[in-house]
Write an enzyme that holds these catalytic residues in place. Structure first.
Site, PDB file in Angstrom:
ATOM      1  N   HIS A 191       0.844  -1.189   0.000  1.00 38.79           N
ATOM      2  CA  HIS A 191       0.000   0.000   0.000  1.00 38.79           C
ATOM      3  C   HIS A 191       0.874   1.231   0.000  1.00 38.79           C
ATOM      4  CE1 HIS A 191      -3.127   2.874   1.156  1.00 38.79           C
ATOM      5  NE2 HIS A 191      -3.959   1.990   0.630  1.00 38.79           N
ATOM      6  N   GLU A 250      -7.853  -5.312  -0.219  1.00 39.79           N
ATOM      7  CA  GLU A 250      -8.395  -6.101  -1.325  1.00 39.79           C
ATOM      8  C   GLU A 250      -8.323  -7.608  -1.074  1.00 39.79           C
ATOM      9  OE1 GLU A 250      -9.861  -4.280  -3.371  1.00 39.79           O
ATOM     10  OE2 GLU A 250      -8.603  -2.897  -4.505  1.00 39.79           O
TER      11      GLU A 250
HETATM   12  N1  ACO Z   1       3.939  -7.629  -4.828  1.00 43.36           N
HETATM   13  C1  ACO Z   1       5.277  -7.613  -5.069  1.00 43.36           C
HETATM   14  N2  ACO Z   1       6.042  -6.541  -4.863  1.00 43.36           N
HETATM   15  C2  ACO Z   1       5.457  -5.431  -4.406  1.00 43.36           C
HETATM   16  C3  ACO Z   1       4.080  -5.373  -4.126  1.00 43.36           C
HETATM   17  C4  ACO Z   1       3.315  -6.537  -4.350  1.00 43.36           C
HETATM   18  N3  ACO Z   1       2.007  -6.560  -4.109  1.00 43.36           N
HETATM   19  N4  ACO Z   1       3.772  -4.152  -3.692  1.00 43.36           N
HETATM   20  C5  ACO Z   1       4.894  -3.436  -3.705  1.00 43.36           C
HETATM   21  N5  ACO Z   1       5.928  -4.214  -4.124  1.00 43.36           N
HETATM   22  C6  ACO Z   1       7.325  -3.822  -4.238  1.00 43.36           C
HETATM   23  C7  ACO Z   1       7.576  -3.038  -5.515  1.00 43.36           C
HETATM   24  O1  ACO Z   1       7.961  -3.886  -6.559  1.00 43.36           O
HETATM   25  C8  ACO Z   1       8.665  -2.092  -5.090  1.00 43.36           C
HETATM   26  O2  ACO Z   1       9.881  -2.780  -5.107  1.00 43.36           O
HETATM   27  P1  ACO Z   1      11.223  -2.054  -5.668  1.00 43.36           P
HETATM   28  O3  ACO Z   1      11.323  -0.742  -4.946  1.00 43.36           O
HETATM   29  O4  ACO Z   1      12.284  -3.024  -5.352  1.00 43.36           O
HETATM   30  O5  ACO Z   1      10.975  -1.850  -7.124  1.00 43.36           O
HETATM   31  C9  ACO Z   1       8.360  -1.817  -3.630  1.00 43.36           C
HETATM   32  O6  ACO Z   1       7.609  -2.935  -3.161  1.00 43.36           O
HETATM   33  C10 ACO Z   1       7.523  -0.552  -3.409  1.00 43.36           C
HETATM   34  O7  ACO Z   1       6.470  -0.561  -4.298  1.00 43.36           O
HETATM   35  P2  ACO Z   1       5.903   0.727  -5.022  1.00 43.36           P
HETATM   36  O8  ACO Z   1       5.403   0.342  -6.369  1.00 43.36           O
HETATM   37  O9  ACO Z   1       6.866   1.862  -4.941  1.00 43.36           O
HETATM   38  O10 ACO Z   1       4.699   1.064  -4.097  1.00 43.36           O
HETATM   39  P3  ACO Z   1       3.541   2.037  -4.467  1.00 43.36           P
HETATM   40  O11 ACO Z   1       3.262   2.825  -3.253  1.00 43.36           O
HETATM   41  O12 ACO Z   1       3.790   2.786  -5.716  1.00 43.36           O
HETATM   42  O13 ACO Z   1       2.360   1.011  -4.815  1.00 43.36           O
HETATM   43  C11 ACO Z   1       0.620  -0.537  -4.662  1.00 43.36           C
HETATM   44  C12 ACO Z   1       1.400   0.577  -3.937  1.00 43.36           C
HETATM   45  C13 ACO Z   1       0.262  -0.060  -6.073  1.00 43.36           C
HETATM   46  C14 ACO Z   1      -0.659  -0.817  -3.918  1.00 43.36           C
HETATM   47  C15 ACO Z   1       1.509  -1.798  -4.740  1.00 43.36           C
HETATM   48  O14 ACO Z   1       1.808  -2.248  -3.432  1.00 43.36           O
HETATM   49  C16 ACO Z   1       0.871  -2.908  -5.564  1.00 43.36           C
HETATM   50  O15 ACO Z   1       1.047  -2.928  -6.786  1.00 43.36           O
HETATM   51  N6  ACO Z   1       0.131  -3.883  -4.908  1.00 43.36           N
HETATM   52  C17 ACO Z   1      -0.516  -4.936  -5.657  1.00 43.36           C
HETATM   53  C18 ACO Z   1      -1.849  -4.448  -6.227  1.00 43.36           C
HETATM   54  C19 ACO Z   1      -2.902  -4.220  -5.135  1.00 43.36           C
HETATM   55  O16 ACO Z   1      -3.015  -4.971  -4.173  1.00 43.36           O
HETATM   56  N7  ACO Z   1      -3.678  -3.136  -5.351  1.00 43.36           N
HETATM   57  C20 ACO Z   1      -4.706  -2.721  -4.381  1.00 43.36           C
HETATM   58  C21 ACO Z   1      -4.206  -1.588  -3.528  1.00 43.36           C
HETATM   59  S1  ACO Z   1      -5.311  -1.192  -2.226  1.00 43.36           S
HETATM   60  C22 ACO Z   1      -6.379  -0.030  -2.859  1.00 43.36           C
HETATM   61  O17 ACO Z   1      -6.052   0.842  -3.623  1.00 43.36           O
HETATM   62  C23 ACO Z   1      -7.774  -0.070  -2.447  1.00 43.36           C
END
Ligand code: ACO
Length: 386
Positions: free
Chosen positions: A268, A322
């Site tokens: 998140h 989610e």
């Molecule tokens: N699976 C694997 N790796 C992840 C995940 C995940 N679910 N979430 C974050 N990471 C990793 C990223 O690859 C990144 O790694 P890096 O820095 O080595 O490249 C690091 O953790 C940070 O991730 P960011 O993309 O910078 O985090 P951001 O704040 O932009 O994204 C998000 C948050 C989009 C929710 C992300 O965690 C994600 O894609 N989760 C999966 C999709 C999901 O569950 N969406 C629902 C969100 S809840 C809502 O909006 C109601």
């Protein structure tokens, strides 16, 4: 570089910040305390409200500013009741959509159509009546589309039903069982608002241009649809169905991470601790969902958290809202592709509350960008370009 053929690909833009940490608006509606894993609606911790206040009480709280007393709630429910019906022309539009239209696209089209199809309703600066007129119809649009795509005729809402009952009744045509509408009601209260999330920001940006509330909520539906925001719960269901059994969990998750895939339902932008809604939904899933499915979810969550912690140390990746939404909404009887649309039913209240707050103290939201492109290029006629 002074050649007109220069393109953006020649200049590597810096990694986008995604506006992380930027304060884009002041709000008294809700706040996510990411480090503590705390969510507050107008001063009430989500644990105070979930399972205690109905979705309608929470809607009143956000739109009006306080929890309603008995008389206020009765009057408010009557207003919601009077605003659930769809104009026949809106049903005609939904009827024309191909059956394979994703329900979020149908919702976006249906919500947008309500502007011109309810003449006189959305003419003024957005106000509470407009918020009620639009938000109350989200379940009706979705239910009508779901019935049409499955070859059935839409059913009119029944007076006296609350939002959760009305949605299930219009979807399935039976008097909803309390074992279904109660968890759905709690789910809706949990998802009603969530600080400056992407779709709320989209709604506020549109409202800030002095556009209308229908445009704001239509744009917000579009923003919620993406898997990095609200589009994840059906993907969680797909993931769990693909994993199939506890024995496959570790291999499936390891392969997905090796491919560079994101695990849906984890991580998140703001929470650096467990999302309190995930904790509440986990307990709801424990009692509401099929025990085998719950066990598979638990095992998948446990392994995913261990693998993410191992591969992304220091990232503080936890279960998000989610993940267990999938188990709860499946237990309520909803098909997977209706999960994100059902999220919109809840969030339509938050979006419209933010629109009202924005217009009450408006200034156009118009940020700046950092220009990283080339400068001082010389124009060349098309025939002279390489
Ligand atoms: N699976 C694997 N790796 C992840 C995940 C995940 N679910 N979430 C974050 N990471 C990793 C990223 O690859 C990144 O790694 P890096 O820095 O080595 O490249 C690091 O953790 C940070 O991730 P960011 O993309 O910078 O985090 P951001 O704040 O932009 O994204 C998000 C948050 C989009 C929710 C992300 O965690 C994600 O894609 N989760 C999966 C999709 C999901 O569950 N969406 C629902 C969100 S809840 C809502 O909006 C109601």
């Amino acid at each position: 570089m002074s050649d007109s053929t220069a393109t953006m690909t020649e200049t590597e833009p810096p990694k986008p910040s995604g506006l992380e940490g930027v304060v884009a608006a002041s709000t008294a509606l809700s706040h996510v305390f990411g480090e503590e894993g705390k969510l507050v609606y107008r001063g009430y911790d989500i644990h105070e409200l979930a399972g205690h206040a109905s979705f309608e009480e929470v809607a009143f709280l956000l739109w009006v500013g306080h929890l309603p007393n008995t008389a206020e709630l009765a009057e408010f429910n009557a207003k919601l009741d009077a605003n659930r019906g769809l104009p026949e022309e809106a049903i005609t539009i939904l009827r024309q959509l191909p059956a394979e239209t994703p329900p979020m696209d149908a919702l976006r089209t249906g919500v947008s159509s309500l502007g011109p199809l309810l003449p006189g309703v959305f003419n003024e600066e957005p106000d509470q009546d407009e918020a009620i007129a639009l938000s109350s119809r989200f379940p009706s649009v979705l239910a009508a589309f779901h019935r049409l795509r499955t070859g059935k005729e839409p059913i009119a809402h029944k007076s006296g039903h609350n939002t959760a009952q009305s949605y299930l009744f219009q979807l399935f045509g039976n008097e909803p069982d309390e074992r279904h509408w109660k968890p759905l009601d709690t789910y809706l209260t949990l998802l009603t608002d969530h600080g400056m999330n992407a779709s709320t920001f989209a709604a506020r940006v549109i409202a800030s241009t002095q556009s209308d509330i229908v445009s704001s909520l239509t744009g917000a539906v579009g923003a919620l649809k993406g898997p990095l925001h609200g589009g994840a719960p059906s993907l969680v269901l797909d993931m769990l169905n693909e994993i199939g059994s506890a024995a496959n969990v570790d291999t499936w998750l390891t392969d997905a991470l090796d491919r560079g895939d994101r695990l849906m339902g984890f991580g998140h932008r703001v929470y650096k601790a467990e999302d309190p809604r995930a904790e509440i939904l986990r307990e709801m899933a424990r009692t509401a969902s099929d025990p085998d499915f719950f066990e598979l979810s638990r095992k998948t969550e446990e392994s995913a958290l261990a693998l993410l912690n191992e591969r992304k140390p220091g990232r503080k990746l936890y279960t998000n809202v989610e993940f267990y939404s999938a188990a709860v909404l499946a237990a309520v009887g909803l098909p997977g592709d209706m999960f994100t649309p059902t999220f919109s039913v809840a969030r339509s209240v938050g979006w419209s509350a933010h629109v009202l707050e924005q217009v009450a103290n408006n200034r156009l939201i118009r940020p700046q960008s950092e220009f990283v492109g080339p400068m001082d290029l010389t124009f060349a006629e098309v025939a002279d370009r390489r």
